[in-house]
Design an enzyme around this catalytic site. Structure first.
Site, PDB file in Angstrom:
ATOM      1  N   HIS A   1      42.704   3.330  29.336  1.00  0.00           N
ATOM      2  CA  HIS A   1      43.854   4.242  29.404  1.00  0.00           C
ATOM      3  C   HIS A   1      44.240   4.521  30.854  1.00  0.00           C
ATOM      4  O   HIS A   1      45.415   4.369  31.240  1.00  0.00           O
ATOM      5  CB  HIS A   1      43.521   5.550  28.691  1.00  0.00           C
ATOM      6  CG  HIS A   1      44.622   6.557  28.716  1.00  0.00           C
ATOM      7  ND1 HIS A   1      45.542   6.683  27.699  1.00  0.00           N
ATOM      8  CD2 HIS A   1      44.969   7.489  29.644  1.00  0.00           C
ATOM      9  CE1 HIS A   1      46.396   7.640  27.998  1.00  0.00           C
ATOM     10  NE2 HIS A   1      46.071   8.150  29.178  1.00  0.00           N
ATOM     11  N   GLU A   2      43.274   4.915  31.657  1.00  0.00           N
ATOM     12  CA  GLU A   2      43.569   5.252  33.059  1.00  0.00           C
ATOM     13  C   GLU A   2      43.939   4.016  33.872  1.00  0.00           C
ATOM     14  O   GLU A   2      44.752   4.096  34.794  1.00  0.00           O
ATOM     15  CB  GLU A   2      42.373   5.961  33.691  1.00  0.00           C
ATOM     16  CG  GLU A   2      41.965   7.261  33.007  1.00  0.00           C
ATOM     17  CD  GLU A   2      43.089   8.272  32.895  1.00  0.00           C
ATOM     18  OE1 GLU A   2      44.037   8.215  33.704  1.00  0.00           O
ATOM     19  OE2 GLU A   2      43.032   9.120  31.978  1.00  0.00           O
TER      20      GLU A   2
ATOM     21  N   HIS B   1      47.638   3.504  33.663  1.00  0.00           N
ATOM     22  CA  HIS B   1      48.366   4.320  34.642  1.00  0.00           C
ATOM     23  C   HIS B   1      48.249   3.727  36.044  1.00  0.00           C
ATOM     24  O   HIS B   1      49.236   3.618  36.775  1.00  0.00           O
ATOM     25  CB  HIS B   1      47.790   5.745  34.658  1.00  0.00           C
ATOM     26  CG  HIS B   1      48.024   6.541  33.421  1.00  0.00           C
ATOM     27  ND1 HIS B   1      49.251   6.598  32.793  1.00  0.00           N
ATOM     28  CD2 HIS B   1      47.196   7.343  32.695  1.00  0.00           C
ATOM     29  CE1 HIS B   1      49.168   7.388  31.733  1.00  0.00           C
ATOM     30  NE2 HIS B   1      47.923   7.841  31.651  1.00  0.00           N
TER      31      HIS B   1
END
Length: 380
Positions: free
Chosen positions: A33-34, A37
């Site tokens: 997920h990170e 980003h």
């Protein structure tokens, strides 16, 4: 003493049997997920100050050539990417005075000085990478193991069940549920299990002719694949090997990818549908759990084999992706909501309105966290 050490460090004990699988599952989902980003932010030319797995005190880390601090922190219940100009780990917008403190070089790569499309792309990349992770896992699983299926047949009808009341008989074959064609018994289960209390139309094949019946699924406690008791909607039909004719569908790599995309889409749709029904009180509250439930399921999956643990990663990744897209600050969806308003009105949301939104959103997020912790400890 030996018994205590064995209880903690054997493969059936707490550390190796539960804690390690839990950290594996959560770390993979959070990291992906990170990383979404981070990668899209860097691609958009945004500076990154920190990439963290976990919160709280730093355990260890290092600085890369771009000045980003990569670190592992003590509380492994999430993570964050902190961009240049962010006032907190939730990427809250800096005030005018804080922006004035940035150097010209920092202002150029600061997150909040970028065009809307760059900010939106960076934010949506986190949940998107979660969905891509699920697709990747399912693709590998389908390529290696195929997909076991049963024909959508009725071998037995439970007495007094919605199916019996609707007139469904042993030997019937499901053709469609509420107009959606079904090819396997799992398709029928998927279309029924999230519809407790809803009147559904079933198209059945009986003696070569199609008939239509109506039944309302009821919640029933069952045991899932990991051995947990869970309440799902059923109509009261059972399949068996004789009529279901179990087989395994094998896939080419491209076919596995297509099936994985379809399976992920169904998981996203099912999770979204569950959350909608949950909000209005039509789903069992015990279906939602927090870290303790995830840890328990991770341990159970690990005991069944690594492939089960990886499948849990895939399903949890879908859930994390969807939750982060909810339009609630400080979640990713809350940021996207602010950007949408900014795009429509051609000016950023005022600092006062944004602060109020963050406070209200934080209250909701903390309330949700408290709810799932209560479920884990006392409620279910």
């Amino acid at each position: 003493m030996n018994e205590i050490l064995h209880a903690f460090f054997s493969t059936q004990g707490f550390v190796l049997g539960t804690l390690v699988p839990f950290l594996f599952v959560l770390t993979v989902v959070v990291f992906v997920h990170e990383m979404g980003h981070y990668l899209v932010g860097r691609w958009c030319g945004i500076g990154v100050k920190a990439f963290s797995i976990g919160f709280g005190p730093e355990l260890f880390g290092f600085n890369d050539s771009h000045g980003t601090r990569w670190k592992l922190c003590a509380i492994p219940l999430g993570g964050y990417v902190k961009f240049v100009g962010d006032m907190s780990v939730t990427s809250s917008k800096p005030g005018t005075k804080d922006l004035d403190k940035l150097t010209d070089a920092e202002r150029e790569v600061a997150f909040h000085t970028q065009p809307i499309w760059k900010r939106a792309a960076t934010v949506v990349a986190g949940p998107l990478f979660n969905f891509l992770l699920t697709i990747a896992v399912f693709t590998v699983m389908f390529s290696l193991y195929g997909r076991p299926v049963l024909e959508p047949m009725v071998a037995q009808v439970t007495a007094g069940s919605p199916a019996e009341k609707a007139g469904i008989l042993p030997g019937d074959r499901f053709v469609a549920v509420n107009g959606s064609k079904v090819e396997t018994f799992a398709d029928v289960q998927r279309l029924v299990q999230g519809r407790a209390g809803d009147s559904l139309t079933f198209t059945m094949l009986r003696d070569g002719k199609e008939i239509t019946v109506t039944a309302t699924p009821e919640l029933m406690e069952q045991q899932d694949a990991l051995g947990n008791k869970t309440k799902v909607a059923v109509i009261g039909v059972v399949n068996n090997k004789e009529l279901g004719q179990p087989r395994v569908i094998t896939y080419s790599p491209i076919g596995a990818l297509g099936a994985a995309v379809e399976q992920t889409g169904q998981a996203i749709q099912g999770t979204g549908h569950f959350l909608q029904r949950f909000v209005v009180g039509r789903e069992d509250k015990c279906q939602l759990g927090g870290p303790i439930k995830i840890a328990k399921m991770s341990g159970q999956a690990a005991k069944l084999g690594f492939e089960w643990l990886v499948q849990l990663v895939a399903l949890l990744s879908v859930g994390i992706g969807i939750l982060n897209l909810l339009p609630i600050p400080p979640l990713d969806g809350g940021h996207l909501l602010f950007y949408a308003i900014e795009a429509v009105f051609r000016r950023p949301v005022s600092e006062r309105m944004m602060e109020m939104g963050y406070r209200a959103g934080l209250f909701l997020v903390l309330g949700f966290m408290g709810f799932v912790f209560w479920n884990d400890l006392f409620g279910c």
